[in-house]
Design an enzyme around this catalytic site. Structure first.
Site, mmCIF file in Angstrom:
data_model
loop_
_atom_site.group_PDB
_atom_site.id
_atom_site.type_symbol
_atom_site.label_atom_id
_atom_site.label_comp_id
_atom_site.label_asym_id
_atom_site.label_seq_id
_atom_site.Cartn_x
_atom_site.Cartn_y
_atom_site.Cartn_z
ATOM 1 N N ASN A 174 0.864 -1.188 0.000
ATOM 2 C CA ASN A 174 0.000 0.000 0.000
ATOM 3 C C ASN A 174 0.902 1.240 0.000
ATOM 4 O OD1 ASN A 174 -1.557 2.224 0.813
ATOM 5 N ND2 ASN A 174 -3.038 0.899 1.851
ATOM 6 N N ASP A 206 -1.402 -3.681 10.448
ATOM 7 C CA ASP A 206 -2.788 -3.860 10.035
ATOM 8 C C ASP A 206 -3.557 -2.704 10.647
ATOM 9 O OD1 ASP A 206 -4.521 -5.576 8.489
ATOM 10 O OD2 ASP A 206 -5.616 -5.903 10.344
ATOM 11 N N SER A 207 -4.429 -2.095 9.873
ATOM 12 C CA SER A 207 -5.110 -0.897 10.364
ATOM 13 C C SER A 207 -6.496 -0.817 9.767
ATOM 14 C CB SER A 207 -4.296 0.354 9.995
ATOM 15 O OG SER A 207 -3.996 0.349 8.611
ATOM 16 N N PHE A 221 -5.919 8.828 1.997
ATOM 17 C CA PHE A 221 -6.417 7.620 1.321
ATOM 18 C C PHE A 221 -7.504 6.992 2.180
ATOM 19 C CE2 PHE A 221 -4.611 4.000 3.758
ATOM 20 C CZ PHE A 221 -3.787 4.690 4.620
ATOM 21 N N ASP A 233 -10.040 8.541 4.932
ATOM 22 C CA ASP A 233 -9.691 9.915 5.315
ATOM 23 C C ASP A 233 -10.777 10.937 4.940
ATOM 24 O OD1 ASP A 233 -7.332 9.241 6.542
ATOM 25 O OD2 ASP A 233 -6.064 9.711 4.825
ATOM 26 N N LYS A 265 -1.537 15.533 8.926
ATOM 27 C CA LYS A 265 -2.023 14.186 9.269
ATOM 28 C C LYS A 265 -0.904 13.370 9.934
ATOM 29 C CE LYS A 265 -3.786 9.756 7.713
ATOM 30 N NZ LYS A 265 -4.035 8.788 6.653
HETATM 31 P P1 IMP Z 1 -4.991 -3.297 5.450
HETATM 32 O O1 IMP Z 1 -4.043 -3.174 4.307
HETATM 33 O O2 IMP Z 1 -5.735 -4.583 5.511
HETATM 34 O O3 IMP Z 1 -4.330 -2.949 6.761
HETATM 35 O O4 IMP Z 1 -6.122 -2.210 5.128
HETATM 36 C C1 IMP Z 1 -6.256 -1.087 5.846
HETATM 37 C C2 IMP Z 1 -7.467 -0.328 5.316
HETATM 38 O O5 IMP Z 1 -7.922 0.486 6.392
HETATM 39 C C3 IMP Z 1 -7.088 0.636 4.196
HETATM 40 O O6 IMP Z 1 -7.313 0.089 2.935
HETATM 41 C C4 IMP Z 1 -8.013 1.805 4.463
HETATM 42 O O7 IMP Z 1 -9.273 1.544 3.903
HETATM 43 C C5 IMP Z 1 -8.154 1.794 5.981
HETATM 44 N N1 IMP Z 1 -7.147 2.686 6.622
HETATM 45 C C6 IMP Z 1 -6.054 2.317 7.336
HETATM 46 N N2 IMP Z 1 -5.365 3.391 7.734
HETATM 47 C C7 IMP Z 1 -6.005 4.451 7.242
HETATM 48 C C8 IMP Z 1 -5.743 5.852 7.289
HETATM 49 O O8 IMP Z 1 -4.751 6.350 7.827
HETATM 50 N N3 IMP Z 1 -6.632 6.632 6.653
HETATM 51 C C9 IMP Z 1 -7.737 6.138 6.023
HETATM 52 N N4 IMP Z 1 -8.022 4.849 5.921
HETATM 53 C C10 IMP Z 1 -7.148 4.002 6.547
#
Ligand code: IMP
Length: 218
Positions: free
Chosen positions: A11, A67-68, A170, A173, A194
């Site tokens: 990402n 993971d977020s 992204f 946000d 941010k």
């Molecule tokens: P991962 O790659 O499975 O961790 O997906 C994380 C998803 O959470 C991302 O595709 C976003 O949709 C969302 N996400 C995580 N961090 C952020 C952020 O800082 N801003 C906005 N969306 C976020």
């Protein structure tokens, strides 16, 4: 002195944010191949551990992974660990839960917009203070043998905006207003702002504390 870490994600938004926050600490991020380990756990920690181990073993060196996602209290903490591809799921009410999964194959940027539309639709008619939400992140450093050396968790609190606003950032946000952003969505902030207040910044502060201790080890 430069400290080199593989970065266990493809990402580009995350890579930019992590790289920019860590720049001052002398950490250099080395890109990894896309390996897409299956994220099978129902929580951020479980999925972060899966990614961290898979990427570190594949890269063959110290690797940072995370993971977020977004958690909305009024939606029983959805989208949660399913944030990235939330709109590929059916969503049931009473209680809020995920239903069938229909993979759309949409690119990350395309699905981001659909995810935001879906959250706004589900939140229609829900007023403050029930629009509370948070971004959650679990960050891990793993070694080449899969050993977990650092695990940090952090959050940024705020609420869901009434509509999408802003062009920066992204993911979610454009619909997330921070408790400290004076009614602006994260997508209306310039990226430096941010990076000063986000969940990623907070967990990277914890990472820096760990790095200091790690480097002082005999
Ligand atoms: P991962 O790659 O499975 O961790 O997906 C994380 C998803 O959470 C991302 O595709 C976003 O949709 C969302 N996400 C995580 N961090 C952020 C952020 O800082 N801003 C906005 N969306 C976020």
């Amino acid at each position: 002195m430069t400290h080199r870490f593989y970065i266990g994600t493809t990402n580009q938004h995350k890579i930019r944010e992590i790289g920019s926050i860590l720049h001052a600490t002398g950490c250099e991020l080395i890109p990894t191949d896309k390996i897409d380990p299956e994220e099978t756990e129902p929580d951020f920690v479980g999925n972060a551990l899966i990614k961290a181990r898979a990427y570190a073993v594949h890269a063959g060196g110290l690797t940072i992974s995370e993971d977020s996602g977004l958690m909305v209290a009024a939606l029983n903490n959805l989208p949660g660990p399913w944030s990235a591809r939330f709109s590929d799921f059916e969503v049931h009410r009473d209680p809020w839960r995920l239903g069938a999964h229909h993979p759309s194959g949409l690119s990350r940027d395309e699905i981001d917009r659909k995810n935001n539309d879906l959250v706004l639709e589900l939140m229609r008619g829900i007023e403050q203070p029930r629009r509370a939400a948070m971004f959650k992140v679990v960050m891990i450093v793993a070694a080449a043998d899969g050993e977990i050396l650092f695990k940090g968790e952090n959050e940024a609190h705020g609420w869901i905006a009434p509509e999408m606003r802003g062009q920066n950032g992204f993911g979610y946000d454009p619909i997330f207003i921070g408790h400290n952003t004076f009614d602006r969505t994260y997508a209306e902030l310039d990226r430096h702002r941010k990076d000063l207040i986000s969940h990623r910044r907070k967990v990277l502060n914890d990472f820096q504390d760990w790095l200091g201790r790690f480097l002082r080890q005999p």
